[in-house]
Design an enzyme around this catalytic site. Structure first.
Site, PDB file in Angstrom:
ATOM      1  N   CYS A 276       3.630   5.629  -4.535  1.00  0.00           N
ATOM      2  CA  CYS A 276       2.324   5.521  -5.202  1.00  0.00           C
ATOM      3  C   CYS A 276       2.482   4.719  -6.497  1.00  0.00           C
ATOM      4  CB  CYS A 276       1.789   6.911  -5.564  1.00  0.00           C
ATOM      5  SG  CYS A 276       1.348   7.926  -4.136  1.00  0.00           S
TER       6      CYS A 276
ATOM      7  N   CYS B  47      -7.049  -6.219   5.237  1.00  0.00           N
ATOM      8  CA  CYS B  47      -6.146  -5.447   4.370  1.00  0.00           C
ATOM      9  C   CYS B  47      -5.646  -6.322   3.223  1.00  0.00           C
ATOM     10  CB  CYS B  47      -4.984  -4.877   5.183  1.00  0.00           C
ATOM     11  SG  CYS B  47      -4.076  -6.114   6.113  1.00  0.00           S
TER      12      CYS B  47
END
Ligand SMILES: C[S@@+](CC[C@H](N)C(=O)[O-])C[C@H]1O[C@@H](n2cnc3c(N)ncnc32)[C@H](O)[C@@H]1O
Length: 409
Positions: free
Chosen positions: A68, A363
């Site tokens: 992350c 994407c």
């Protein structure tokens, strides 16, 4: 020497950027930060004046894990930033669009993930690659993965002990399926007879649906079925699958909304049928995809399903051999969902083909904006864009968009 900077904005990787440019990972716009400058990157960062958007990262692994990038920011900030990334990419091409509300997948909903596993003197180390690229961070309390994937990490470790070498890092892709855990391993020892039998035993012992090794299926106890609309599909080992079921459904809703009323659809970069099969509930579909194993899986899923309209499939490299305008004459709506490189060659042909509607799933906002410009120059209207965030807390941004042909064209 310690220096101080004020963060002006976030870059595409989610790093804070101050004038210079100076890159300061895990900082936020408006923050005053200090640290030591190494090349253009700030290290040993201290946040002197925190942003009111700064939050305590929910995950205890965030400090070391590279999975992350944006857990230090409030959810609302991340959502606005991702929408802004798309808006900025479009503006760079001179385009703007109505932005539909962002959809963000919930925590702990990733159903497919690749775990890095290294054999060590004491056993194994398994997790995500760390922030320092040569490290692996263990992630027993990961907030991204479905708990069933976390529970499967010991399986990845067991496989590394059986078939990993001490020299390389094993990439173990774990995917949840209707039949159980679908496991695809890359980077292990070369396959031979004894290893096949050891791994087949491991498949039984751990109750896996399927185990594949460098693309070869070792054993299949249950079909690792993915459900796309009313169809059950068994994708080839390691095949592309939208990262969360929730995100897949949000993208599908956007595609269905964009193509509503179409009777003949082409689905380009169709994968194993994520969109084609639900679309076939109301339209005839021609599905085109580069990997023949995926088109076969799609075709078999369609043949076994009840009540779907005709689907034809074609394995074709759409970068080298895009569908030409004369192959699209009867098509009401085009769906395309290319990889990060976008679909420039195909979009050039769509610009000529002038079909009424295009649903574009992307994407990569930059290649999307480049392709959108080609379509708009050819007379299409970019009606709306919706950001769908399946990769929460990462800098990755995905979207769905609708183009239609303006009446005058
Ligand atoms: C983002 S995935 C989308 C797949 C599918 N639409 C889905 O949602 O599951 C992109 C797909 O494009 C395929 N692909 C990549 N390069 C291609 C090419 N040059 N020609 C045709 N298909 C390609 C990949 O195999 C992959 O299935």
């Amino acid at each position: 020497m310690t220096q101080q900077f004020t963060i002006a904005r976030l870059g595409h990787q989610g790093d804070g950027i101050a004038d210079g440019p100076v890159y300061a990972p895990r900082t936020l716009p408006g923050e005053v930060v200090s640290g030591t400058l190494v090349d253009q990157v700030l290290t040993d960062i201290r946040v002197e004046t925190p942003s009111d958007q700064r939050v305590k990262p929910p995950c205890r692994h965030y400090k070391s894990c590279g999975g992350c990038q944006l857990q230090h920011a409030a959810d609302g900030f991340v959502a606005d930033w991702k929408v802004e990334v798309v808006r900025t990419a479009l503006a760079a091409q001179g385009l703007e669009a109505v932005m539909r509300p962002i959809h963000t997948s919930p925590e702990r909903s990733r159903r497919r993930a690749t775990i890095a596993v290294r054999r060590t003197k004491k056993g194994t180390l398994a997790g995500f690659h760390g922030r320092a690229s040569d490290t692996i961070t263990e992630i027993p309390d990961c907030h991204l993965l479905d708990p069933a994937l976390i529970a499967a990490i010991p399986v990845a470790e067991a496989l590394a002990l059986l078939g990993g070498s001490r020299k390389s890092v094993l990439a173990v892709t774990l995917a949840l399926s209707e039949g159980g855990l679908d496991v695809a391993v890359r980077g292990g020892k070369p396959m031979d007879g004894p290893l096949v039998s050891i791994l087949a035993q491991a498949t039984e012992k751990h109750g896996l649906a399927r185990l594949s090794w460098d693309g070869e299926v070792i054993a299949m106890r249950h079909a690792p079925v993915q459900r796309f609309g009313p169809a059950n599909v068994v994708p080839p080992p390691g095949a592309f699958l939208q990262a969360t079921k929730d995100g897949e459904q949000a993208l599908l809703r956007a595609v269905l909304r964009a193509t509503e009323g179409a009777k003949r659809v082409v689905d380009l970069f169709a994968g194993s049928g994520t969109f084609s099969l639900p679309l076939a509930q109301s339209a005839e579909v021609h599905a085109v995809e580069g990997e023949a194993a995926m088109t076969q899986a799609l075709d078999q899923g369609w043949r076994r399903a009840q009540g779907l309209k005709q689907i034809t499939t074609e394995a074709r490299d759409l970068f080298r051999r895009p569908l030409m305008p004369d192959e699209l004459t009867k098509i009401d709506a085009v769906v395309l969902d290319p990889p990060r490189a976008g679909a420039e060659a195909q979009v050039n042909e769509l610009a000529q083909a002038k079909r009424p509607v295009i649903a574009y799933v992307s994407c990569n906002p930059v290649t999307f904006a480049r392709d959108a410009k080609i379509l708009v120059n050819a007379g299409y209207t970019l009606e709306w864009v919706q950001v769908v965030d399946q990769f929460r807390w990462s800098s990755h941004t995905e979207l769905a968009a609708r183009f239609s042909l303006s009446p005058k064209t």
